[in-house]
Write an enzyme that holds these catalytic residues in place. Sequence first.
Site, PDB file in Angstrom:
ATOM      1  CD  GLU A   1      -2.890  -0.096   2.241  1.00 42.81           C
ATOM      2  OE1 GLU A   1      -3.342   0.932   2.901  1.00 42.81           O
ATOM      3  OE2 GLU A   1      -3.406  -1.317   3.014  1.00 42.81           O
TER       4      GLU A   1
ATOM      5  CG  ASP B   1      -4.192   7.171   7.946  1.00 46.74           C
ATOM      6  OD1 ASP B   1      -4.392   5.803   8.008  1.00 46.74           O
ATOM      7  OD2 ASP B   1      -4.574   7.746   6.832  1.00 46.74           O
TER       8      ASP B   1
END
Length: 246
Positions: A34, A45
């Site tokens: 990723e 996040d």
Amino acid sequence: MKQLVAYVTAGFPDKAFTLDLVSSLKQSGVDKLELGIPFSDPVADGPIIESANLKALQNGFKLETLFEISSVVATELETYWMGYFNPFYHKGLDAITQKALDLGVKGFIIPDLPHEEALCYMPLMQQRNLAMVSFVAPTDTKERIAHIVKHAQGFIYLVAYAGITGAHAGEDLSKTIHAIKEQSQTPVFVGFGVNEKTAKERAKGVEGVIVGSAFVEVLLDESLSGTQKIEKIAEKARIIKEKINT
């Protein structure tokens, strides 16, 4: 064998470092990459990846940096661009998908793009043989899961809990995994809060795990040299790959 997917913040601290890190991760057993696209407001996040995002942007990250890195790493590892929708939208989905195709990137992971909106871009993705990775959360109903995974491509990203990356919360995912498996043969990878301690448990019943914050926190450790950072992350990858397969 269960697979290990590694998240790396593209261009942090710089392009050359990212290239060296990815090469080392491949040697350590990582199966998929990723490649995270730095963004100023990474809502899914936690503070670790958010900090790396901001530092990368301060260091001058541009989309061209992503393209230059991808031109090398996508030939080494199955690579997905992980980013928020805003940069893709401003670049233009037609242009960005064509660039991904040209570079050998396999698809996109866009956490802030709701499934219903993602469906609008599926024809373009399919036309260029690119995957738009679907997210499933333990809070999704059985009916919702069936709707999402019906269109799953590449792999299914199973979020380990409702929250942000890097936390260590855990939920019983067995019912969610069963609901996915009833509807789809697409591989399932568990992400969020996966590290050396949690990986073995999180890998139960699925095809692998996604590790991000556990790697990125090493990148933020200013007490380590660049070489030490790469060695430490590579060792974490080796440990996790072994644990999910024993």
